[in-house]
Scaffold this active site. Structure first.
Site, short mmCIF file in Angstrom:
data_model
loop_
_atom_site.label_atom_id
_atom_site.label_comp_id
_atom_site.label_asym_id
_atom_site.label_seq_id
_atom_site.Cartn_x
_atom_site.Cartn_y
_atom_site.Cartn_z
N GLY A 108 -5.94 -3.92 5.50
CA GLY A 108 -5.93 -3.34 6.85
C GLY A 108 -5.36 -4.30 7.87
O GLY A 108 -5.92 -5.37 8.11
N GLY A 109 -4.19 -3.94 8.42
CA GLY A 109 -3.58 -4.78 9.45
C GLY A 109 -3.08 -6.11 8.93
O GLY A 109 -2.93 -7.06 9.71
N HIS A 164 -1.16 -0.88 -4.34
CA HIS A 164 -2.48 -0.45 -3.86
C HIS A 164 -2.42 1.05 -3.58
O HIS A 164 -1.54 1.52 -2.85
CB HIS A 164 -2.81 -1.23 -2.58
CG HIS A 164 -4.17 -0.98 -2.03
ND1 HIS A 164 -5.30 -1.57 -2.54
CD2 HIS A 164 -4.58 -0.21 -1.00
CE1 HIS A 164 -6.36 -1.18 -1.84
NE2 HIS A 164 -5.95 -0.34 -0.90
N ASP A 197 -4.51 4.17 -2.13
CA ASP A 197 -5.67 4.57 -1.32
C ASP A 197 -6.03 6.03 -1.59
O ASP A 197 -5.23 6.93 -1.31
CB ASP A 197 -5.33 4.44 0.17
CG ASP A 197 -5.33 3.00 0.63
OD1 ASP A 197 -6.28 2.27 0.32
OD2 ASP A 197 -4.36 2.60 1.30
N GLY A 252 -9.24 4.62 6.63
CA GLY A 252 -8.88 6.00 6.90
C GLY A 252 -7.41 6.16 7.21
O GLY A 252 -6.79 7.14 6.80
N GLY A 308 -3.48 3.99 8.00
CA GLY A 308 -2.68 2.79 8.09
C GLY A 308 -2.32 2.49 9.54
O GLY A 308 -2.58 3.30 10.44
N GLY A 309 -1.76 1.33 9.76
CA GLY A 309 -1.21 1.00 11.08
C GLY A 309 -2.21 0.54 12.12
O GLY A 309 -1.88 0.47 13.30
N MET A 311 -12.61 -4.93 3.82
CA MET A 311 -11.81 -4.13 4.74
C MET A 311 -11.68 -4.87 6.08
O MET A 311 -12.69 -5.30 6.65
CB MET A 311 -12.46 -2.76 4.99
CG MET A 311 -12.41 -1.78 3.83
SD MET A 311 -10.76 -1.45 3.16
CE MET A 311 -9.84 -0.91 4.62
N SER A 342 0.83 -1.20 0.00
CA SER A 342 0.00 0.00 0.00
C SER A 342 0.87 1.25 0.00
O SER A 342 1.69 1.46 0.91
CB SER A 342 -0.91 0.01 1.23
OG SER A 342 -1.66 1.20 1.22
C1 DX5 Z 1 -6.78 1.83 5.23
C2 DX5 Z 1 -6.30 1.66 3.80
C3 DX5 Z 1 -5.27 0.62 3.67
C4 DX5 Z 1 -3.99 0.91 4.41
C5 DX5 Z 1 -3.56 -0.35 5.07
O1 DX5 Z 1 -7.72 2.84 5.27
O2 DX5 Z 1 -7.37 1.32 2.93
O3 DX5 Z 1 -4.97 0.30 2.32
O4 DX5 Z 1 -2.93 1.35 3.60
O5 DX5 Z 1 -2.49 -0.05 5.88
P1 DX5 Z 1 -1.95 -1.08 6.94
O6 DX5 Z 1 -1.42 -2.27 6.21
O7 DX5 Z 1 -0.91 -0.29 7.63
O8 DX5 Z 1 -3.10 -1.47 7.85
ZN ZN Z 2 -6.94 0.45 0.76
#
Ligand code: DX5
Ligand code: ZN
Length: 222
Positions: free
Chosen positions: A180-181, A37, A39, A146, A148-149, A141, A12
């Protein structure tokens, strides 16, 4: 029926340096990944703002990665043409936008992009069922979108499996993507449940080159 699609690890862009996105794409490509990916957040559908069509156009000129554009925006229909022209390969819109989702998916298809439908953790899987024949990808999801992390939502494993079973029952051939995660451990849980595209931001960014290769290898091929 088993899942016959080879696994795709999709880093991402969100987790990389936003002032140096070309370098991010180059790293992902030299790691041997096929997808990136992207976002897109509008500050309304989710409380954050990220990338626009110009970002996708500039990435397109710098790499050959499959650009997987995830629209976390309230009115995606107004943006899909710009993202398609910029070079998006696949565009996903969220079912939570409401009654315009069907029209939006059709608009993406007409632009010759692959079509994705995304669903938030607290939205029942049934809401996407009417659209399963119209998509190339379902994006489940595994965090509230919204940022990352965030921690992976374990309760989404069953939802992934429900979507996977609907795919088999309906003889559809869409991919199931999780976002996500996702890390090497949660990715494997998702794969066992039927996912075949694995978006990873924070976990991917934290690893060194050997760790990134091991992450990809750990996702078994069918
Ligand atoms: C979250 C995004 C994800 C995000 C995932 O709102 O849609 O694509 O980049 O990030 P990680 O892997 O850190 O959860
Ligand atoms: Zn995403």
């Amino acid at each position: 029926m088993t899942n016959e699609r080879y696994p795709i690890l999709a880093p991402s862009l969100l987790a990389f340096d936003h002032a140096d996105l070309g370098a991010a794409a180059n790293q992902v490509e030299s790691d041997g990944r096929e997808w990136l990916h992207v976002d897109v957040m509008d500050g309304h559908f989710v409380p954050n703002v990220t990338f626009g069509p110009q970002t996708v156009a500039d990435l397109r000129s710098k790499c050959d990665l499959f650009l997987d554009v995830h629209l976390m925006v309230t009115n995606p229909a107004s943006l899909v043409e710009s993202f398609a022209k910029a070079g998006a390969d696949l565009i996903s819109a969220h079912v939570e936008i409401g009654e315009t989702i069907g029209f939006t998916l059709e608009a993406i298809r007409k632009l010759d992009c692959q079509v994705g439908i995304a669903i938030n953790p607290d939205t029942p899987a049934e809401e996407i069922r009417p659209y399963l024949g119209a998509v190339d990808l379902v994006l489940v999801m595994t965090v509230v979108p919204g940022f990352g992390g965030q921690a992976f939502r374990d309760d989404m494993v069953e939802k992934i499996n429900v979507v996977h079973r609907w795919r088999d029952i309906g003889r559809h051939d869409f991919r199931v993507e999780v976002d996500g995660g996702v890390n090497p451990d949660t990715g494997q849980l998702c794969q066992e449940a039927g996912a075949d595209v694995f978006v990873a931001g924070t976990a991917y960014r934290k690893l060194d080159v050997n760790g990134r290769a091991a992450f990809a290898r750990g996702l078994r091929s069918p």
